[in-house]
Structure formats: structure tokens, C-alpha cells
Design a protein around this motif. Structure first.
Motif, PDB file in Angstrom:
ATOM      1  N   ASN A 217      54.482 -17.266  44.251  1.00 53.39           N
ATOM      2  CA  ASN A 217      53.393 -18.038  44.845  1.00 53.39           C
ATOM      3  C   ASN A 217      53.261 -17.711  46.338  1.00 53.39           C
ATOM      4  O   ASN A 217      52.158 -17.520  46.856  1.00 53.39           O
ATOM      5  CB  ASN A 217      53.643 -19.530  44.640  1.00 53.39           C
ATOM      6  CG  ASN A 217      52.378 -20.343  44.773  1.00 53.39           C
ATOM      7  OD1 ASN A 217      51.303 -19.933  44.333  1.00 53.39           O
ATOM      8  ND2 ASN A 217      52.491 -21.499  45.393  1.00 53.39           N
ATOM      9  N   VAL A 220      51.854 -14.134  46.687  1.00 53.38           N
ATOM     10  CA  VAL A 220      50.415 -14.057  46.456  1.00 53.38           C
ATOM     11  C   VAL A 220      49.648 -14.476  47.705  1.00 53.38           C
ATOM     12  O   VAL A 220      48.638 -13.850  48.066  1.00 53.38           O
ATOM     13  CB  VAL A 220      50.015 -14.918  45.236  1.00 53.38           C
ATOM     14  CG1 VAL A 220      48.500 -15.047  45.146  1.00 53.38           C
ATOM     15  CG2 VAL A 220      50.567 -14.308  43.957  1.00 53.38           C
ATOM     16  N   ASP A 221      50.124 -15.528  48.390  1.00 55.35           N
ATOM     17  CA  ASP A 221      49.492 -15.936  49.660  1.00 55.35           C
ATOM     18  C   ASP A 221      49.544 -14.791  50.674  1.00 55.35           C
ATOM     19  O   ASP A 221      48.572 -14.527  51.388  1.00 55.35           O
ATOM     20  CB  ASP A 221      50.197 -17.164  50.220  1.00 55.35           C
ATOM     21  CG  ASP A 221      49.929 -18.417  49.385  1.00 55.35           C
ATOM     22  OD1 ASP A 221      48.941 -18.415  48.632  1.00 55.35           O
ATOM     23  OD2 ASP A 221      50.731 -19.376  49.478  1.00 55.35           O
ATOM     24  N   MET A 224      47.043 -12.019  49.529  1.00 54.11           N
ATOM     25  CA  MET A 224      45.646 -12.394  49.749  1.00 54.11           C
ATOM     26  C   MET A 224      45.255 -12.187  51.207  1.00 54.11           C
ATOM     27  O   MET A 224      44.114 -11.823  51.513  1.00 54.11           O
ATOM     28  CB  MET A 224      45.422 -13.848  49.328  1.00 54.11           C
ATOM     29  CG  MET A 224      45.509 -14.077  47.828  1.00 54.11           C
ATOM     30  SD  MET A 224      45.422 -15.826  47.359  1.00 54.11           S
ATOM     31  CE  MET A 224      43.747 -16.216  47.847  1.00 54.11           C
ATOM     32  N   PHE A 232      43.065 -12.078  43.877  1.00 51.83           N
ATOM     33  CA  PHE A 232      44.372 -12.259  43.249  1.00 51.83           C
ATOM     34  C   PHE A 232      44.386 -13.534  42.420  1.00 51.83           C
ATOM     35  O   PHE A 232      43.901 -14.576  42.863  1.00 51.83           O
ATOM     36  CB  PHE A 232      45.475 -12.336  44.315  1.00 51.83           C
ATOM     37  CG  PHE A 232      45.846 -11.012  44.910  1.00 51.83           C
ATOM     38  CD1 PHE A 232      46.801 -10.208  44.316  1.00 51.83           C
ATOM     39  CD2 PHE A 232      45.215 -10.550  46.059  1.00 51.83           C
ATOM     40  CE1 PHE A 232      47.141  -8.981  44.859  1.00 51.83           C
ATOM     41  CE2 PHE A 232      45.548  -9.329  46.614  1.00 51.83           C
ATOM     42  CZ  PHE A 232      46.509  -8.536  46.004  1.00 51.83           C
ATOM     43  N   GLU A 233      44.930 -13.449  41.232  1.00 47.46           N
ATOM     44  CA  GLU A 233      45.112 -14.609  40.363  1.00 47.46           C
ATOM     45  C   GLU A 233      46.587 -14.723  39.993  1.00 47.46           C
ATOM     46  O   GLU A 233      47.228 -13.719  39.659  1.00 47.46           O
ATOM     47  CB  GLU A 233      44.278 -14.467  39.084  1.00 47.46           C
ATOM     48  CG  GLU A 233      42.782 -14.480  39.312  1.00 47.46           C
ATOM     49  CD  GLU A 233      42.019 -14.360  38.006  1.00 47.46           C
ATOM     50  OE1 GLU A 233      42.648 -14.513  36.933  1.00 47.46           O
ATOM     51  OE2 GLU A 233      40.798 -14.121  38.051  1.00 47.46           O
ATOM     52  N   PHE A 234      47.094 -15.932  40.040  1.00 46.67           N
ATOM     53  CA  PHE A 234      48.497 -16.168  39.686  1.00 46.67           C
ATOM     54  C   PHE A 234      48.546 -17.310  38.692  1.00 46.67           C
ATOM     55  O   PHE A 234      48.119 -18.430  38.980  1.00 46.67           O
ATOM     56  CB  PHE A 234      49.313 -16.500  40.935  1.00 46.67           C
ATOM     57  CG  PHE A 234      50.760 -16.829  40.654  1.00 46.67           C
ATOM     58  CD1 PHE A 234      51.518 -16.044  39.808  1.00 46.67           C
ATOM     59  CD2 PHE A 234      51.353 -17.944  41.234  1.00 46.67           C
ATOM     60  CE1 PHE A 234      52.846 -16.338  39.538  1.00 46.67           C
ATOM     61  CE2 PHE A 234      52.686 -18.255  40.978  1.00 46.67           C
ATOM     62  CZ  PHE A 234      53.429 -17.444  40.128  1.00 46.67           C
ATOM     63  N   ILE A 259      52.071  -3.478  43.475  1.00 47.49           N
ATOM     64  CA  ILE A 259      50.770  -3.925  44.002  1.00 47.49           C
ATOM     65  C   ILE A 259      50.085  -2.798  44.772  1.00 47.49           C
ATOM     66  O   ILE A 259      48.889  -2.532  44.594  1.00 47.49           O
ATOM     67  CB  ILE A 259      50.948  -5.156  44.908  1.00 47.49           C
ATOM     68  CG1 ILE A 259      51.496  -6.357  44.117  1.00 47.49           C
ATOM     69  CG2 ILE A 259      49.637  -5.516  45.599  1.00 47.49           C
ATOM     70  CD1 ILE A 259      50.559  -6.886  43.058  1.00 47.49           C
ATOM     71  N   ARG A 274      45.922  -9.587  38.620  1.00 47.30           N
ATOM     72  CA  ARG A 274      46.393 -10.846  38.026  1.00 47.30           C
ATOM     73  C   ARG A 274      47.907 -10.771  37.834  1.00 47.30           C
ATOM     74  O   ARG A 274      48.424  -9.810  37.256  1.00 47.30           O
ATOM     75  CB  ARG A 274      45.697 -11.088  36.695  1.00 47.30           C
ATOM     76  CG  ARG A 274      46.133 -12.396  36.026  1.00 47.30           C
ATOM     77  CD  ARG A 274      45.459 -12.587  34.674  1.00 47.30           C
ATOM     78  NE  ARG A 274      44.017 -12.772  34.839  1.00 47.30           N
ATOM     79  CZ  ARG A 274      43.109 -11.923  34.415  1.00 47.30           C
ATOM     80  NH1 ARG A 274      43.488 -10.795  33.810  1.00 47.30           N
ATOM     81  NH2 ARG A 274      41.826 -12.157  34.587  1.00 47.30           N
ATOM     82  N   ILE A 275      48.601 -11.788  38.313  1.00 45.46           N
ATOM     83  CA  ILE A 275      50.055 -11.882  38.148  1.00 45.46           C
ATOM     84  C   ILE A 275      50.347 -13.055  37.230  1.00 45.46           C
ATOM     85  O   ILE A 275      49.898 -14.189  37.497  1.00 45.46           O
ATOM     86  CB  ILE A 275      50.770 -12.057  39.503  1.00 45.46           C
ATOM     87  CG1 ILE A 275      50.445 -10.875  40.418  1.00 45.46           C
ATOM     88  CG2 ILE A 275      52.287 -12.164  39.302  1.00 45.46           C
ATOM     89  CD1 ILE A 275      50.998 -11.017  41.818  1.00 45.46           C
TER      90      ILE A 275
END
Length: 361
Positions: A217, A220-221, A224, A232-234, A259, A274-275
Motif C-alpha cells: 500500500n 503504491v503511494d 503513483m 495504479f490499482e491495488f 514495475i 494492477r497489483i
């Protein structure tokens, strides 16, 4: 049968067989002399009987001792000769001469141990040859990859020294190119250094129990912010157990390499990565999916090999060093996990890897 038992039985046979033979000789000669020959058991007849019996017993002892010695020694000498022949073959560099034995005695066990040693030596020789081939390939690839940015840097520096960059704008463009090529060169050297340490098992790992959900999480921040042009989707079921045993720094390197590789090959207007996290019985599965150009099916088994590129152009945009995914594989395997790829040409690629679950202490 063991050699010890074989020798013991041979010694027993050397006693029992002559005793039985003596009794048989006594009975047969007595029957021939005193029953069929009607001789009296006295005087010359008895003396002649005693002489024949002595000769027969001596012959029996000689034959029994000779045969038993021959057969017992044959079961020992023959395997020793085979071992000696195998040792000579190995001495000459021939590691294909098998000496497998089905016998259960000490020499059979020795032969099988010798066979395992031969197989180990052959495997070591093949591994050494493979490493030598990889070393030569590594040197060739490094020479090619390092020459490109070095040549570019040298050319632009020479241009500045020769006064070709005769305006501030042109000088800035030259210096920017030198800076970019220097960064590229530094990254390649760093990846080569990391791969070499991983390949030699000299990379230190500091394993700890991580909440991989919170870890990803945060990543991903970070992603982005770094790649604001990509969506990006998690996704994960937060109620599941996502504790894994991992090294924070090395796992971060592995995921970032995946990535970065995905970003290079995304060719859609709406770029997406997407993760996903999936809990399994003993592992946690991480899936990193992109909507890039995809990979040909025949190339999939090789994308984790060092210096393998699906883009053979080796350009600065997509060529890379060819070590990124090889480093990812080394790191995941060092975690005791597995990694594989799924892809459809023109649709995108998914990199999957499993990490062992950890327990909160």
C-alpha cells in the motif's frame, strides 16, 4: 551377502566339506575294498586301504580349498578391478564410465559410493562449463552495453571541448545528454554489481515478518507519485492474513524492477498497472499486471535469464541492461519463493510470485 559373512561361510565350508568328504571316502573305499573286493581288513589290504584313503583325503582338501578360495577371491577381486578401471577412467578425464553395482556387500556399497562421486564430478564439470560459458557471455554483454553510453559521453565531451556546443542552448543539451548517459551507466554498473552478488550468494538478507498489505500500500503511494501518468490499482482482501517473511530492501528492489520493466513496455493511451494480493495456504501470491505490449509465448521461458531482452534493439528506451528480471528471480528465490510470467501479445503481461507466510512474534 557381506564379505565378512562370505569369508566366515568359506571357513566353515573348509571344515564341513572335508569332514563329510572323509566320511564318504571311508564308506566308498571300505565298500570297494572289503565288500566288493572281498579283502580282509588286515595286513597289506588294510595298508593299501589306508594309503588310498590318505591320497583321496589330500585330493579332497586341495580341491575344496582351491575351489572355495577361487570363488571367494573372484567375488572380491573382480569388483576391485572394476573400481581400478573406473579410477583410471576418471584420472584420464572420462566421467561417463558407470560403475553402478547391484550387490549389497561392502564392495557393492563402495562401488555405488564411487558412482555417486563420479556423477558429482560430472555435474561439477558440466556446471563449471556452464559457468564459463555464462562468464564469456557476461563479458561480451557487458562490453556491448557499457560501450554505448561511454561512447556517447565521450563524443559529447569531445564536442564541448572542440567548441561544437557554441551556444548556451546547445551546451545545455550536450551536458544534459552527458548527465543522462552517466545515470544510465551508473544504473547498469549497479545492476551488474547486485546481480553478481546474488549469483555468488554474497548478498546479505535481513529477513523479518512483514505485513505485505501495508508494505505494498505504501509502495503504491510512492509509485503513483513517481509515475503520475499511470493508473495504479491495488486490490486485496484485507481480512486475510498477509504476513510474509521477507527482506524489506531486497523485496522493494524486486518489485520496483518489475514495475520499471512494465512501464517501459506500456503502449496504451490509458496506462494501467494492477497489483493484487491473494492468500494461499502457506504462501502469499503477488500479481503485478500491466496492459503493455505483451510478450510472445516462445519468449516467456527466457525473460528471467540474465541479459535476455524481448526487445532486441537494445535502445535506451526499452533495451535496458537485461538484468532487471534476472535480479527479481534471484531475490524471490532467495526468499524461498517462486516466480513466473503470463502474457498475451498486445494485451499485457502479469508477473506472479509467491512468498512464504510469516508468523507474528
Amino acid at each position: 551377502m557381506s564379505i565378512k559373512k562370505r569369508l566366515l561361510l568359506s571357513n566353515i565350508a573348509m571344515i564341513i566339506i572335508p569332514v563329510i568328504g572323509f566320511l564318504l571316502i571311508e564308506i566308498i573305499l571300505g565298500y570297494l575294498f572289503f565288500v566288493m573286493g572281498n579283502a580282509e581288513p588286515e595286513g597289506k589290504s588294510l595298508q593299501r586301504f589306508m594309503n588310498y584313503r590318505m591320497v583321496a583325503v589330500l585330493l579332497l582338501l586341495a580341491i575344496t580349498n582351491g575351489l572355495l578360495t577361487y570363488f571367494v577371491s573372484r567375488t572380491i577381486i573382480k569388483p576391485i578391478k572394476r573400481l581400478n578401471l573406473a579410477a583410471e577412467k576418471i584420472k584420464q578425464g572420462d566421467l561417463d564410465h558407470s560403475i553402478q553395482s547391484r550387490k549389497k556387500d561392502e564392495l557393492g556399497q563402495l562401488a555405488n559410493t564411487f558412482e555417486e562421486m563420479r556423477k558429482s564430478l560430472k555435474q561439477a564439470k558440466e556446471t563449471q562449463a556452464k559457468y564459463e560459458e555464462n562468464r564469456q557471455e557476461l563479458i561480451a554483454s557487458i562490453s556491448h552495453d557499457l560501450r554505448t553510453p561511454v561512447t556517447s559521453i565521450k563524443g559529447h565531451v569531445q564536442g564541448v571541448l572542440d567548441g561544437v556546443a557554441d551556444s548556451p542552448e546547445k551546451l545545455e543539451r550536450y551536458m544534459q545528454t552527458i548527465d543522462n548517459k552517466t545515470d544510465q551507466l551508473e544504473k547498469m554498473v549497479d545492476e551488474l554489481f547486485v546481480y553478481s552478488k546474488l549469483d555468488l550468494d554474497r548478498m546479505p538478507f535481513q529477513f523479518e515478518v512483514l505485513d505485505i498489505y501495508a508494505y505494498l500500500n505504501d509502495m503504491v503511494d510512492e509509485l503513483m507519485f513517481q509515475y503520475d501518468e499511470i493508473n495504479f490499482e491495488f486490490t486485496a482482501d484485507r481480512k486475510r492474513n498477509f504476513l510474509v517473511k521477507a527482506d524489506r530492501e531486497q523485496l522493494h528492489r524486486a518489485i520496483m524492477n518489475v514495475i520499471t520493466n512494465s512501464v517501459k513496455f506500456i503502449d496504451k493511451k490509458e496506462a494501467m498497472i494492477r497489483i493484487r494480493l491473494i492468500e494461499q495456504s502457506e504462501h502469499v501470491m503477488i500479481m503485478i499486471e500491466d496492459n503493455g505490449s505483451g510478450i510472445d509465448e516462445f519468449e516467456l521461458p527466457y525473460i528471467f535469464d540474465h541479459f535476455y531482452r524481448t526487445d532486441t534493439s537494445r535502445n535506451s528506451a526499452t533495451g535496458g541492461s537485461g538484468l532487471g528480471l534476472a535480479i527479481v528471480k534471484k531475490i524471490i528465490e532467495a526468499h524461498g519463493g517462486t516466480i513466473w510470467a503470463e502474457s498475451e501479445l498486445g494485451q499485457g503481461t502479469t508477473i506472479n510470485f509467491l512468498l512464504k507466510k510469516g508468523e507474528q512474534t
